[in-house]
Scaffold this motif. Structure first.
Motif, PDB file in Angstrom:
ATOM      1  N   LYS A 117      -8.514  -6.085   6.489  1.00 55.98           N
ATOM      2  CA  LYS A 117      -8.400  -6.636   7.236  1.00 55.98           C
ATOM      3  C   LYS A 117      -9.692  -7.188   7.976  1.00 55.98           C
ATOM      4  CE  LYS A 117      -6.888  -1.094   7.923  1.00 55.98           C
ATOM      5  NZ  LYS A 117      -7.020   0.161   8.052  1.00 55.98           N
ATOM      6  N   GLN A 118     -10.799  -6.313   6.978  1.00 55.11           N
ATOM      7  CA  GLN A 118     -12.114  -7.657   7.494  1.00 55.11           C
ATOM      8  C   GLN A 118     -12.321  -8.737   7.051  1.00 55.11           C
ATOM      9  OE1 GLN A 118     -14.174  -5.497   4.576  1.00 55.11           O
ATOM     10  NE2 GLN A 118     -14.616  -3.544   5.828  1.00 55.11           N
ATOM     11  N   SER A 167       0.675  -1.400   0.397  1.00 53.20           N
ATOM     12  CA  SER A 167       0.068  -0.086   0.153  1.00 53.20           C
ATOM     13  C   SER A 167       0.700   1.298   0.006  1.00 53.20           C
ATOM     14  CB  SER A 167      -0.882  -0.017   1.249  1.00 53.20           C
ATOM     15  OG  SER A 167      -1.592   0.908   0.963  1.00 53.20           O
ATOM     16  N   GLU A 175      -7.244  -2.228   1.504  1.00 58.28           N
ATOM     17  CA  GLU A 175      -6.471  -2.267   2.741  1.00 58.28           C
ATOM     18  C   GLU A 175      -8.141  -2.745   3.393  1.00 58.28           C
ATOM     19  OE1 GLU A 175      -4.729   1.151   4.831  1.00 58.28           O
ATOM     20  OE2 GLU A 175      -2.930   1.196   3.547  1.00 58.28           O
ATOM     21  N   ASP A 176      -9.319  -2.255   3.834  1.00 60.00           N
ATOM     22  CA  ASP A 176     -10.131  -2.609   4.217  1.00 60.00           C
ATOM     23  C   ASP A 176     -10.791  -3.857   4.115  1.00 60.00           C
ATOM     24  OD1 ASP A 176     -10.310  -0.223   5.376  1.00 60.00           O
ATOM     25  OD2 ASP A 176     -11.269   0.463   4.056  1.00 60.00           O
ATOM     26  N   VAL A 195      -7.030   2.298  -0.069  1.00 59.09           N
ATOM     27  CA  VAL A 195      -7.913   1.875   1.113  1.00 59.09           C
ATOM     28  C   VAL A 195      -8.698   0.980   1.500  1.00 59.09           C
ATOM     29  CG1 VAL A 195      -9.093   3.458   3.007  1.00 59.09           C
ATOM     30  CG2 VAL A 195      -7.544   4.984   2.423  1.00 59.09           C
ATOM     31  N   LEU A 196      -9.475   1.187   0.392  1.00 60.82           N
ATOM     32  CA  LEU A 196     -10.152   0.244  -0.050  1.00 60.82           C
ATOM     33  C   LEU A 196      -9.749  -0.965   0.171  1.00 60.82           C
ATOM     34  CD1 LEU A 196     -12.228   1.626  -3.130  1.00 60.82           C
ATOM     35  CD2 LEU A 196     -13.781   1.305  -0.564  1.00 60.82           C
TER      36      LEU A 196
END
Length: 298
Positions: free
Chosen positions: A151-152, A115, A147-148, A144-145
């Motif tokens: 994380k999920q 990233s 990375e999310d 950011v999308l």
């Protein structure tokens, strides 16, 4: 010995990972990229053509080689192109990550995802890993999308954010700021350089080392990886000119506003590297040391 599969192996970072694996033999490597292998040495690792926008091909390659970890370097990184072509940017930077995550989850493969400092707005740099993201460009938003998504997910993941990567490799598809500045000043071409953006430029070799460390240590979470020196873009170009004894009179300092770029850039990024130094044993070169390494490779 762990096996890693890299995406985007024809790019600068991808080639530096291949170079490091061949020199040090710490991991087994499966290099993948769209099209033919552009790395000059073909022995000592596997190469497979793999288009990250082709989910079937991605699955076939991963199922064939069964890596312990994937280092995902492939992305659309030209900030203005991302702004102008948001659909393709989303496909490359977000949808491709969804594909990798679904396979990694199913096969219990670690995913190390690259990233950027452009996830931040540049109002309060240098940044720690836990600082709130606030992108000012679609490129930053796409990262950011992605990375999310990590994380999920239930995948064992590590996110490596980096800044302004420079270096030299064979058959490069695009330049970087150090090579651009050196080339232009050697030709005595006038260049405009912004003096109101601050960064911590990253040697490609240092970034490759951090990626391999993240696999070896099965790192989990976000890590900030960059060089250790904080400078304006104009200072960076002056350091390049100083190092190669080039005429600085062709360098014209300008403000970001006067450039009229398609996408907005964050003003002050930079990273606090304490976590990567402590957890991964990351030890970056200084900018001058990086230029010396580059000079030795030319």
């Amino acid at each position: 010995m762990k096996s890693i599969l890299t995406t985007g192996s024809n790019g600068l970072l991808g080639q530096k990972i291949t170079e490091k694996v061949l020199a040090e033999g710490r991991v087994k490597l499966i290099a993948t990229s769209k099209g033919v292998n552009r790395y000059p040495v073909k022995a000592g690792y596997e190469y497979a053509e793999m288009d990250i926008l082709n989910p079937e091909q991605v699955r076939q390659v991963i199922e064939k080689y069964k890596p312990d970890a994937i280092i995902h370097t492939a992305a659309m990184t030209n900030v203005d192109t991302c702004e102008a072509n948001k659909e393709l940017c989303h496909q490359l930077n977000v949808d491709a990550v969804k594909t990798l995550l679904s396979i990694c989850e199913e096969k219990n493969i670690q995913l190390v995802h690259l990233s950027t400092d452009f996830v931040f707005d540049g109002a309060n740099g240098p940044y720690k890993e836990e600082d709130a993201v606030c992108p000012v460009s679609y490129y930053g938003e796409s990262k950011v999308l992605s990375e999310d998504l990590l994380k999920q997910s239930k995948v064992h993941w590590a996110i490596i954010r980096t800044i302004l990567v420079y270096g030299i490799s064979s058959d490069m598809s695009r330049s970087n700021i150090v090579l651009w500045a050196k080339g232009a000043l050697e030709k005595a071409s006038p260049i405009n350089v912004v003096n109101d953006q601050w960064r911590m430029p990253t040697l490609a070799e240092d970034l490759a080392e951090a990626c391999i460390l993240a696999v070896e240590q099965r790192a989990q979470g976000i890590y900030h990886i960059s060089g250790k020196d904080y400078m304006s873009i104009a200072d960076l170009v002056r350091k390049v000119a100083d190092y190669w004894s080039l005429d600085q009179s062709f360098l014209h300092e300008i403000s970001s506003a006067s450039l009229n770029q398609t996408a907005k850039r964050p003003i002050r990024t930079g990273f606090i590297l304490d976590k990567a130094i402590k957890d991964l044993g990351y030890n970056p070169h200084s900018f001058e040391e990086g230029l010396a390494i580059l000079k030795g490779q030319m």
